[in-house]
Motif scaffolding. Structure first.
Motif, PDB file in Angstrom:
ATOM      1  N   GLU A 116       0.732  -1.249   0.084  1.00  0.00           N
ATOM      2  CA  GLU A 116      -0.041   0.116   0.001  1.00  0.00           C
ATOM      3  C   GLU A 116       0.836   1.329  -0.084  1.00  0.00           C
ATOM      4  O   GLU A 116       0.306   2.311  -0.927  1.00  0.00           O
ATOM      5  CB  GLU A 116      -0.957  -0.026   1.323  1.00  0.00           C
ATOM      6  CG  GLU A 116      -2.033  -0.764   0.896  1.00  0.00           C
ATOM      7  CD  GLU A 116      -3.003  -0.670   0.050  1.00  0.00           C
ATOM      8  OE1 GLU A 116      -3.316   0.636  -0.493  1.00  0.00           O
ATOM      9  OE2 GLU A 116      -3.575  -1.463  -0.994  1.00  0.00           O
ATOM     10  N   THR A 117       1.933   1.232   0.772  1.00  0.00           N
ATOM     11  CA  THR A 117       2.877   2.379   0.918  1.00  0.00           C
ATOM     12  C   THR A 117       3.503   2.569  -0.565  1.00  0.00           C
ATOM     13  O   THR A 117       3.741   3.735  -0.850  1.00  0.00           O
ATOM     14  CB  THR A 117       3.853   2.437   1.766  1.00  0.00           C
ATOM     15  OG1 THR A 117       3.115   1.873   3.100  1.00  0.00           O
ATOM     16  CG2 THR A 117       4.982   3.073   1.955  1.00  0.00           C
ATOM     17  N   ASP A 159       4.205   4.686 -17.264  1.00  0.00           N
ATOM     18  CA  ASP A 159       3.167   3.731 -17.409  1.00  0.00           C
ATOM     19  C   ASP A 159       3.137   2.888 -16.156  1.00  0.00           C
ATOM     20  O   ASP A 159       1.963   2.371 -15.733  1.00  0.00           O
ATOM     21  CB  ASP A 159       3.067   2.856 -18.646  1.00  0.00           C
ATOM     22  CG  ASP A 159       2.471   4.028 -19.735  1.00  0.00           C
ATOM     23  OD1 ASP A 159       1.995   5.141 -19.305  1.00  0.00           O
ATOM     24  OD2 ASP A 159       2.864   3.977 -20.952  1.00  0.00           O
ATOM     25  N   ASP A 160       4.466   2.245 -15.978  1.00  0.00           N
ATOM     26  CA  ASP A 160       4.497   1.173 -15.094  1.00  0.00           C
ATOM     27  C   ASP A 160       4.489   1.588 -13.443  1.00  0.00           C
ATOM     28  O   ASP A 160       4.588   0.927 -12.617  1.00  0.00           O
ATOM     29  CB  ASP A 160       5.600   0.355 -15.105  1.00  0.00           C
ATOM     30  CG  ASP A 160       7.114   0.968 -15.239  1.00  0.00           C
ATOM     31  OD1 ASP A 160       7.160   2.300 -15.044  1.00  0.00           O
ATOM     32  OD2 ASP A 160       8.189   0.412 -15.654  1.00  0.00           O
ATOM     33  N   ASP A 161       4.533   2.785 -13.245  1.00  0.00           N
ATOM     34  CA  ASP A 161       4.272   3.413 -12.146  1.00  0.00           C
ATOM     35  C   ASP A 161       2.769   3.890 -11.896  1.00  0.00           C
ATOM     36  O   ASP A 161       2.270   4.216 -10.423  1.00  0.00           O
ATOM     37  CB  ASP A 161       4.946   4.980 -11.838  1.00  0.00           C
ATOM     38  CG  ASP A 161       6.404   4.796 -11.423  1.00  0.00           C
ATOM     39  OD1 ASP A 161       6.950   3.628 -11.270  1.00  0.00           O
ATOM     40  OD2 ASP A 161       7.178   5.863 -11.491  1.00  0.00           O
ATOM     41  N   LYS A 162       1.990   3.418 -12.666  1.00  0.00           N
ATOM     42  CA  LYS A 162       0.342   3.673 -12.524  1.00  0.00           C
ATOM     43  C   LYS A 162      -0.099   2.408 -11.923  1.00  0.00           C
ATOM     44  O   LYS A 162       0.302   1.454 -12.175  1.00  0.00           O
ATOM     45  CB  LYS A 162      -0.320   3.881 -14.114  1.00  0.00           C
ATOM     46  CG  LYS A 162       0.255   5.315 -14.608  1.00  0.00           C
ATOM     47  CD  LYS A 162      -0.064   5.673 -16.007  1.00  0.00           C
ATOM     48  CE  LYS A 162       0.294   6.779 -16.608  1.00  0.00           C
ATOM     49  NZ  LYS A 162       0.089   7.000 -17.835  1.00  0.00           N
ATOM     50  N   PRO A 163      -1.070   2.656 -10.954  1.00  0.00           N
ATOM     51  CA  PRO A 163      -1.531   1.653 -10.103  1.00  0.00           C
ATOM     52  C   PRO A 163      -1.872   0.208 -10.762  1.00  0.00           C
ATOM     53  O   PRO A 163      -1.608  -0.844 -10.268  1.00  0.00           O
ATOM     54  CB  PRO A 163      -2.885   2.148  -9.546  1.00  0.00           C
ATOM     55  CG  PRO A 163      -2.858   3.496  -9.450  1.00  0.00           C
ATOM     56  CD  PRO A 163      -1.832   3.745 -10.671  1.00  0.00           C
ATOM     57  N   GLU A 164      -2.398   0.184 -12.152  1.00  0.00           N
ATOM     58  CA  GLU A 164      -2.777  -0.918 -12.566  1.00  0.00           C
ATOM     59  C   GLU A 164      -1.588  -1.577 -13.113  1.00  0.00           C
ATOM     60  O   GLU A 164      -1.959  -3.074 -13.459  1.00  0.00           O
ATOM     61  CB  GLU A 164      -3.679  -0.758 -14.121  1.00  0.00           C
ATOM     62  CG  GLU A 164      -3.076   0.503 -15.125  1.00  0.00           C
ATOM     63  CD  GLU A 164      -3.238   1.640 -14.755  1.00  0.00           C
ATOM     64  OE1 GLU A 164      -3.084   2.632 -15.536  1.00  0.00           O
ATOM     65  OE2 GLU A 164      -3.631   2.265 -13.700  1.00  0.00           O
ATOM     66  N   ALA A 165      -0.442  -1.073 -13.406  1.00  0.00           N
ATOM     67  CA  ALA A 165       0.708  -1.717 -13.610  1.00  0.00           C
ATOM     68  C   ALA A 165       1.482  -2.357 -12.508  1.00  0.00           C
ATOM     69  O   ALA A 165       2.380  -3.139 -12.791  1.00  0.00           O
ATOM     70  CB  ALA A 165       1.783  -1.009 -14.673  1.00  0.00           C
ATOM     71  N   LEU A 166       1.243  -1.744 -11.397  1.00  0.00           N
ATOM     72  CA  LEU A 166       2.256  -1.754 -10.224  1.00  0.00           C
ATOM     73  C   LEU A 166       2.404  -3.188  -9.751  1.00  0.00           C
ATOM     74  O   LEU A 166       3.360  -3.758  -9.262  1.00  0.00           O
ATOM     75  CB  LEU A 166       1.734  -0.848  -9.298  1.00  0.00           C
ATOM     76  CG  LEU A 166       2.713  -0.554  -7.995  1.00  0.00           C
ATOM     77  CD1 LEU A 166       4.140  -0.273  -8.356  1.00  0.00           C
ATOM     78  CD2 LEU A 166       2.260   0.239  -6.958  1.00  0.00           C
ATOM     79  N   MET A 167       0.965  -3.718  -9.576  1.00  0.00           N
ATOM     80  CA  MET A 167       1.065  -4.994  -9.077  1.00  0.00           C
ATOM     81  C   MET A 167       2.023  -6.023  -9.713  1.00  0.00           C
ATOM     82  O   MET A 167       2.554  -6.848  -9.257  1.00  0.00           O
ATOM     83  CB  MET A 167      -0.377  -5.811  -9.000  1.00  0.00           C
ATOM     84  CG  MET A 167      -0.408  -6.984  -8.182  1.00  0.00           C
ATOM     85  SD  MET A 167      -0.199  -6.773  -6.547  1.00  0.00           S
ATOM     86  CE  MET A 167      -1.693  -6.446  -5.588  1.00  0.00           C
TER      87      MET A 167
END
Length: 226
Positions: A116-117, A159-167
């Motif tokens: 989450e952090t 783009d990979d810092d955006k939530p959808e790519a983060l997991m």
């Protein structure tokens, strides 16, 4: 003469790795070696490894192990008589083994930060592409919204810092990092730190480094391969 220390900091995107590295380098006089900096330098100078790396970066792919080691190991070979701190290398077991053939690491710090952090930090993260300078809208914003402090050029959000790519990105990091962490744990040089705030983790890292710098055996030299 100061004792030599070979160190690295491992951590997922958004873990505060860059901040911790800079504090260690400033506080203890270690040369700060960022793989991102060397990649940008190699690309700008059109070195063979830099040109190769760019072909992968332009396609949004990870730079392969053999290109990263070709980029990093010659730099490290030049620093036999210096203490240094690595950020962003080694990322994989292959890179760690290549580094191991050149130097025995004295200290590897692993940062364990809750998902989450990381999500919160990265959603606020903006980058100046050509220098790699990172801003966080929560605690380290640019002076002018959306502009780099030094050049005034626009900032971007990866783009990979955006939530959808983060997991997926964090899962991939863990898969690559686990064997690296296990290797350094088996060598007795790994120290892990957990928390949600860099400022609260820092005193413990500072204390560890203070101890290490004073207990390193004198004349510690790299183990060179023949």
């Amino acid at each position: 003469m100061a004792k030599l220390l070979r160190a690295a900091v491992l951590g997922p995107p958004g873990s505060g790795k860059g901040t911790i590295c800079k504090r260690i380098a400033q506080s203890f006089g270690l040369q700060y070696l960022s793989s991102g900096h060397f990649l940008r330098e190699g690309i700008a100078a059109n070195t063979e490894a830099g040109v190769l790396a760019k072909t992968y970066i332009d396609r949004g792919m990870l730079v392969p192990d053999q290109v990263m080691t070709r980029l990093m190991l010659p730099k490290l070979e030049q620093l036999q008589n210096h203490s240094w701190l690595l950020d962003g290398f080694p990322r994989t077991l292959t890179q760690a083994q290549a580094l191991n053939s050149l130097y025995q690491m004295d200290l590897v710090i692993s940062l364990n930060i809750p998902y989450e952090t990381l999500k919160e930090r990265l959603s606020d993260r903006w980058v100046h592409p050509s220098s790699g300078r990172v801003y966080n809208m929560g605690f380290n914003p640019p002076r002018v919204q959306g502009k780099d402090d030094i050049t005034g050029e626009p900032l971007i959000q990866h783009d990979d810092d955006k939530p959808e790519a983060l997991m997926a990105r964090l899962r991939h990091y863990k898969e690559l990092a686990k064997p690296v962490i296990d290797l350094y744990k088996s060598q007795g040089v790994l120290h892990s730190f957990s928390g949600t705030e860099t400022d609260k983790i820092w005193p413990y890292i500072n204390s560890l480094l203070s101890t290490k710098m004073h207990t390193q055996p004198s004349g510690a030299h790299p183990n060179q391969t023949p």
